[in-house]
Write an enzyme that holds these catalytic residues in place. Structure first.
Site, PDB file in Angstrom:
ATOM      1  N   ASP A   1      56.025  36.955  77.862  1.00 18.70           N
ATOM      2  CA  ASP A   1      56.969  37.647  76.989  1.00 18.70           C
ATOM      3  C   ASP A   1      56.438  39.037  76.687  1.00 18.70           C
ATOM      4  O   ASP A   1      55.275  39.349  76.954  1.00 18.70           O
ATOM      5  CB  ASP A   1      57.141  36.876  75.674  1.00 18.70           C
ATOM      6  CG  ASP A   1      55.835  36.751  74.917  1.00 18.70           C
ATOM      7  OD1 ASP A   1      55.576  37.586  74.028  1.00 18.70           O
ATOM      8  OD2 ASP A   1      55.037  35.831  75.236  1.00 18.70           O
TER       9      ASP A   1
ATOM     10  N   ASP B   1      55.409  41.463  73.659  1.00 14.13           N
ATOM     11  CA  ASP B   1      54.993  41.257  72.282  1.00 14.13           C
ATOM     12  C   ASP B   1      56.033  41.890  71.354  1.00 14.13           C
ATOM     13  O   ASP B   1      57.031  42.451  71.802  1.00 14.13           O
ATOM     14  CB  ASP B   1      53.600  41.871  72.076  1.00 14.13           C
ATOM     15  CG  ASP B   1      52.859  41.291  70.906  1.00 14.13           C
ATOM     16  OD1 ASP B   1      52.727  40.052  70.857  1.00 14.13           O
ATOM     17  OD2 ASP B   1      52.413  42.058  70.042  1.00 14.13           O
TER      18      ASP B   1
END
Length: 289
Positions: free
Chosen positions: A208, A210
């Site tokens: 992902d 952040d």
């Protein structure tokens, strides 16, 4: 002889063709490692797998027994350690599903034992270049061969956790500090591997962006789980290609990882604590003899 140790998720050892794989309990002077270690052979090269958080994910990042893990791998003959770790990304181009072969660290952990050495046997090793370039190149080539989008080099910010970053922290790490990826587990692991004279590299698997990313909030847990599962498959494909690159016969590390303690010990021999020296039998036996 080459003996590759892999620290990461429990699914990584499900490699097709791994022969004679058996679990073994390893005792260390630093306590029990995260789990038993699975050891087998692939294309004539010994591979050992240690689930960092234990099977079933029972250890938090802070509570992982890092010293016991590195000692256990060294004790069973591992020469090269590959850390495979999920991470967040600070760079748009290092997208979810990509791998980053890390070459630098920023250590922001605060609640972990970070050295095998202490009062009674003091040592200082260099961490200027904390990963092994030879091992990094093997991983980069193996990832490319597995069809993974992989980035050569990157700075890993190790945070304490278990909470994730605030938006302000995320922006600082990305914009002011120049970090590329963020995780919770590779420190003090890399420092301890250097003290144990093991070649070490991190392959960070991006799951992902952040919290700095404007679309971060739009990513739900289902998407992250899907990326995690896809990354595990890619990681197994990468690891399966490493034996052919490393080879069964191992030359000494050209970058000096396996002689990191040559000039590190400062405590005079007659002042060394015998009890601590005994605990260092696997980690530093070469120089403490």
């Amino acid at each position: 002889m080459t003996h590759i140790g892999i620290i990461g998720g429990s699914g990584l050892y499900e490699i097709e063709g791994l022969e004679g794989a058996t679990w073994q309990e390893v005792e260390t002077p630093w306590g029990a490692p995260s789990d038993a270690i699975l050891t087998g052979t692939l294309e004539g090269v010994t591979l050992s797998f240690l689930p960092r958080h234990g099977r079933g994910h029972v250890h938090s990042p802070t509570d992982v027994p890092y010293r016991a893990n590195i000692d256990a791998l060294k004790r069973i003959g591992v020469t090269d350690v590959i850390s495979v770790s999920a991470c967040g990304s600070f760079r748009e181009e290092m997208a979810p599903g990509h791998f980053v072969v890390v070459d630098q660290f920023i250590d922001r952990t605060v609640n972990r034992e970070k050295s095998f050495f202490s009062a009674g046997c003091v040592a200082h090793v260099s961490m200027a270049h904390p990963t092994c370039p030879r091992l990094a190149e093997y991983c980069f080539e193996a990832a490319e061969a597995a069809g993974v989008t992989v980035h050569r080099g990157g700075t890993y910010l190790a945070m304490e956790g278990p909470q994730f970053s605030s938006l302000a922290e995320s922006r600082m790490y990305r914009e002011s500090w120049g970090a590329d990826v963020i995780g919770m587990t590779n420190m003090p692991e890399a420092k301890l591997a250097r003290e144990a004279e093991l070649c070490y590299v991190t392959v960070a698997m991006v799951t992902d962006y952040d919290s700095w990313h404007p679309d971060h909030g739009a990513v739900d847990i289902t998407q992250i789980v899907n990326i995690l599962q896809g990354n595990a498959v890619k990681a197994r494909d990468m690891l399966a290609r490493l034996p052919a690159l490393a080879g069964a016969t191992r030359a000494p590390c050209p970058h000096g990882c396996d002689h990191a303690l040559d000039f590190a010990l400062l405590t005079a021999p007659d002042k060394r604590d015998p009890a601590l020296v005994a605990r260092l039998d696997a980690v530093a036996g070469r120089v403490l003899g």
